[in-house]
Design a protein around this motif. Structure first.
Motif, short mmCIF file in Angstrom:
data_model
loop_
_atom_site.label_atom_id
_atom_site.label_comp_id
_atom_site.label_asym_id
_atom_site.label_seq_id
_atom_site.Cartn_x
_atom_site.Cartn_y
_atom_site.Cartn_z
N GLY A 177 22.11 23.91 10.51
CA GLY A 177 21.95 22.96 11.61
C GLY A 177 21.48 21.59 11.19
N SER A 178 21.43 21.32 9.90
CA SER A 178 20.97 20.02 9.42
C SER A 178 21.90 18.89 9.85
N ASP A 179 21.32 17.78 10.29
CA ASP A 179 22.12 16.59 10.56
C ASP A 179 22.26 15.80 9.26
N THR A 180 22.74 14.58 9.32
CA THR A 180 22.98 13.81 8.09
C THR A 180 21.69 13.55 7.32
N TRP A 181 20.60 13.28 8.04
CA TRP A 181 19.33 12.99 7.37
C TRP A 181 18.83 14.22 6.61
N SER A 182 18.83 15.37 7.28
CA SER A 182 18.37 16.60 6.65
C SER A 182 19.32 17.03 5.53
N THR A 183 20.61 16.85 5.76
CA THR A 183 21.59 17.22 4.73
C THR A 183 21.38 16.40 3.46
N SER A 184 21.20 15.11 3.62
CA SER A 184 21.00 14.26 2.44
C SER A 184 19.69 14.60 1.74
N ASN A 185 18.67 15.01 2.50
CA ASN A 185 17.41 15.43 1.87
C ASN A 185 17.63 16.63 0.95
N ALA A 186 18.38 17.62 1.45
CA ALA A 186 18.63 18.83 0.66
C ALA A 186 19.49 18.52 -0.56
N ILE A 187 20.52 17.71 -0.37
CA ILE A 187 21.41 17.38 -1.49
C ILE A 187 20.67 16.59 -2.57
N VAL A 188 19.83 15.66 -2.16
CA VAL A 188 19.04 14.88 -3.13
C VAL A 188 18.12 15.81 -3.91
N ALA A 189 17.47 16.74 -3.22
CA ALA A 189 16.60 17.70 -3.91
C ALA A 189 17.41 18.54 -4.89
N GLY A 190 18.64 18.90 -4.48
CA GLY A 190 19.51 19.65 -5.37
C GLY A 190 19.92 18.85 -6.58
N ILE A 191 20.25 17.58 -6.38
CA ILE A 191 20.65 16.72 -7.49
C ILE A 191 19.49 16.56 -8.47
N ASN A 192 18.29 16.37 -7.94
CA ASN A 192 17.11 16.26 -8.82
C ASN A 192 16.91 17.52 -9.64
N LYS A 193 17.30 18.66 -9.08
CA LYS A 193 17.19 19.93 -9.79
C LYS A 193 18.26 20.04 -10.88
N ILE A 194 19.47 19.56 -10.57
CA ILE A 194 20.60 19.69 -11.49
C ILE A 194 20.47 18.74 -12.68
N GLY A 195 20.11 17.49 -12.43
CA GLY A 195 19.98 16.52 -13.52
C GLY A 195 20.35 15.12 -13.09
#
Length: 261
Positions: free
Chosen positions: A92-110
């Motif tokens: 149910g994430s909107d664009t703000w929540s989605t970008s938060n999760a993706i950024v956290a994922g990117i920080n995890k990946i590299g």
């Protein structure tokens, strides 16, 4: 050079269904596809990989477990590895929540030299997630990219405008959002399809990334949907036969009867 492509599995917009209470899309039972603009983003990353040595292309997506199939399609097109952010906490994430999760994922990946994303997703048409990712990663960004050239550590980008384009020169790292005019996405190759199903897609859940529950999910999303609906089917068209003169007269009469003219 390390390139990341943000992709999304979206429902086929010809068969969209909406949850009237939540105002969100019902994805169960609806055919899903790779978002078209994301396919252009991936193609541009693969073109860079084809042209230059030591280039790796990683794809990342946030979605339900079945997005695995879409990610394997990306691998079959030529991507090197793939990550899926998937957890009920992200639902149910909107664009703000989605970008938060993706950024956290990117920080995890590299870290990456270039991050590609599609201009927008066809299930939302907001064009917000890509720019939000760039802002939260404190990266330069260029949206609506219709042409791209790499010149050393600098990119020369054509940014599409309504009445033309502008040329922007930007240093890496940078986030770029692609439009369909950028390229023609390639097809999957048979040998890479087999390889794609041999590779492991790493799934990252809520507990695998550094993020607070107040930043993801439906309850954390500031966007409030006032109304969602599917348009009513259009009526059957009318075919006019006869000479052009008679057709024009008949058309004018019909438009007057409907008080359009």
């Amino acid at each position: 050079m390390k390139i990341l492509v943000c992709v999304k599995q979206v429902p086929d917009t010809t068969e969209v269904k909406i949850d009237k209470e939540k105002g969100t899309l019902i994805r169960e039972g609806v055919p899903s596809i790779l978002n078209p603009d994301d396919a252009n983003a991936l193609e541009e990353a693969l073109k860079i990989k084809d042209k230059y040595k030591d280039v790796t292309v990683t794809v990342v997506s946030m979605g339900p477990p079945q997005a695995d199939y879409m990610l394997r399609e990306c691998l079959a097109m030529g991507a090197d590895d793939a990550f899926l952010l998937s957890d009920r906490a992200f639902g149910g994430s909107d664009t703000w929540s989605t970008s938060n999760a993706i950024v956290a994922g990117i920080n995890k990946i590299g870290q990456f030299d270039i991050i590609f994303a599609g201009r927008q997703a066809i299930d939302g048409d907001t064009a917000q997630v890509g720019p939000q990712i760039a802002e939260k990663l404190h990266m330069s960004q260029v949206t609506y990219v219709q042409n791209l050239e790499i010149k050393g550590n600098e990119l020369e980008v054509q940014r599409q405008l309504e009445d033309g384009y502008e040329i922007i020169r930007v240093d890496m790292p940078v986030l770029l959002t692609a439009v369909k005019e950028l390229n023609e996405p390639r097809y999957m190759s048979v040998d890479k399809i087999f390889d794609a199903y041999k590779k492991e897609i790493l799934v990252l859940g809520f507990n695998d990334i550094d993020i607070d529950s107040s930043q993801v999910g439906l309850k954390a999303s500031p966007t409030k949907v006032f109304k969602s609906f599917t348009p009513q089917p259009k009526g059957k068209g009318i075919m006019l036969e006869g000479t052009s003169k008679n057709n024009v007269e008949e058309l004018v009469m019909a438009l007057k009867q409907k008080h359009i003219i």
